[in-house]
Design an enzyme around this catalytic site. Structure first.
Site, PDB file in Angstrom:
ATOM      1  N   GLU A 160      35.112 -13.145 -67.604  1.00  0.00           N
ATOM      2  CA  GLU A 160      36.332 -13.762 -67.081  1.00  0.00           C
ATOM      3  C   GLU A 160      36.021 -14.925 -66.152  1.00  0.00           C
ATOM      4  O   GLU A 160      36.670 -15.981 -66.219  1.00  0.00           O
ATOM      5  CB  GLU A 160      37.175 -12.746 -66.286  1.00  0.00           C
ATOM      6  CG  GLU A 160      37.570 -11.516 -67.052  1.00  0.00           C
ATOM      7  CD  GLU A 160      36.634 -10.339 -66.848  1.00  0.00           C
ATOM      8  OE1 GLU A 160      37.131  -9.219 -66.673  1.00  0.00           O
ATOM      9  OE2 GLU A 160      35.404 -10.541 -66.863  1.00  0.00           O
ATOM     10  N   CYS A 210      37.173 -10.457 -60.574  1.00  0.00           N
ATOM     11  CA  CYS A 210      37.806 -11.254 -61.629  1.00  0.00           C
ATOM     12  C   CYS A 210      39.321 -11.288 -61.464  1.00  0.00           C
ATOM     13  O   CYS A 210      39.953 -12.328 -61.669  1.00  0.00           O
ATOM     14  CB  CYS A 210      37.420 -10.708 -62.997  1.00  0.00           C
ATOM     15  SG  CYS A 210      35.638 -10.860 -63.326  1.00  0.00           S
ATOM     16  N   HIS A 232      30.584 -12.756 -64.804  1.00  0.00           N
ATOM     17  CA  HIS A 232      31.368 -11.940 -65.728  1.00  0.00           C
ATOM     18  C   HIS A 232      32.057 -12.866 -66.731  1.00  0.00           C
ATOM     19  O   HIS A 232      32.299 -14.042 -66.448  1.00  0.00           O
ATOM     20  CB  HIS A 232      32.433 -11.146 -64.982  1.00  0.00           C
ATOM     21  CG  HIS A 232      31.883 -10.028 -64.162  1.00  0.00           C
ATOM     22  ND1 HIS A 232      32.694  -9.061 -63.607  1.00  0.00           N
ATOM     23  CD2 HIS A 232      30.615  -9.714 -63.787  1.00  0.00           C
ATOM     24  CE1 HIS A 232      31.940  -8.198 -62.936  1.00  0.00           C
ATOM     25  NE2 HIS A 232      30.678  -8.576 -63.035  1.00  0.00           N
ATOM     26  N   CYS A 263      37.685  -6.537 -63.227  1.00  0.00           N
ATOM     27  CA  CYS A 263      37.317  -5.902 -61.957  1.00  0.00           C
ATOM     28  C   CYS A 263      38.040  -6.636 -60.813  1.00  0.00           C
ATOM     29  O   CYS A 263      38.746  -7.620 -61.027  1.00  0.00           O
ATOM     30  CB  CYS A 263      35.805  -5.973 -61.760  1.00  0.00           C
ATOM     31  SG  CYS A 263      35.191  -7.652 -61.457  1.00  0.00           S
TER      32      CYS A 263
END
Length: 165
Positions: free
Chosen positions: A55, A86, A53, A83
């Site tokens: 992040e 993260c 992701h 999420c």
């Protein structure tokens, strides 16, 4: 000192990079002492990695830049609410602050579904600023998924016509 809106525009530029690669358009940057020290954009599809992701990539790159796994006094700017994965990484990294654009009503772990980054049982809580350029961030995501649905529909129709031949 630059504004949150300025930095979110920088995160949106990274979201554009994700979209150009066929990824969900989410971008992130880590800012330390009013400078970008790390960036990331979604790469899960390309890298076959569910943890890739925006992040996570930005946090990993910030650790390398700082030569430290703790991001004390750093701020992560991301175009979509983090999420659970993260958000957990943000807590473990000791990031000072997270600033995000659009809410994620299905998997958001800063406000929408749960709040991991400010959970009282953890030894670190982050400052949170939500909704920075939320409309612009949300529109990018909505347009991406609308286009993706249209592409899938067109592919199904093409396959159906091919079968009829």
């Amino acid at each position: 000192m630059k504004s949150d809106e300025y930095w979110m525009q920088q995160a949106l530029l990274r979201a554009d990079k994700a979209e150009a690669e066929g990824e969900i358009p989410v971008g992130a940057i880590v800012v330390y002492q009013d400078e970008i020290i790390a960036e990331g954009w979604n790469r899960s599809i390309i890298s076959h990695d569910p943890s890739a992701h925006a992040e996570m990539l930005a946090i990993r790159n910030a650790g390398i830049a700082l030569q430290n796994y703790r991001m004390i006094d750093c701020t992560l700017y991301v175009t979509l609410e983090p999420c659970a994965m993260c958000a957990g990484a943000l807590v473990h990294s000791r990031m000072k602050r997270v600033v995000y654009g659009a809410d994620d009503l299905k998997t958001g772990a800063v406000k929408s579904v749960m709040n991991i980054v400010q959970h009282s049982q953890f030894n670190h809580q982050l400052e949170v600023t939500e909704g920075v350029l939320a409309q612009e961030c949300g529109l990018r995501l909505s347009a991406f998924f609308k286009r993706r649905r249209q592409e899938i529909k067109a592919l199904k129709q093409a396959n159906k016509l091919k079968e009829q031949e």
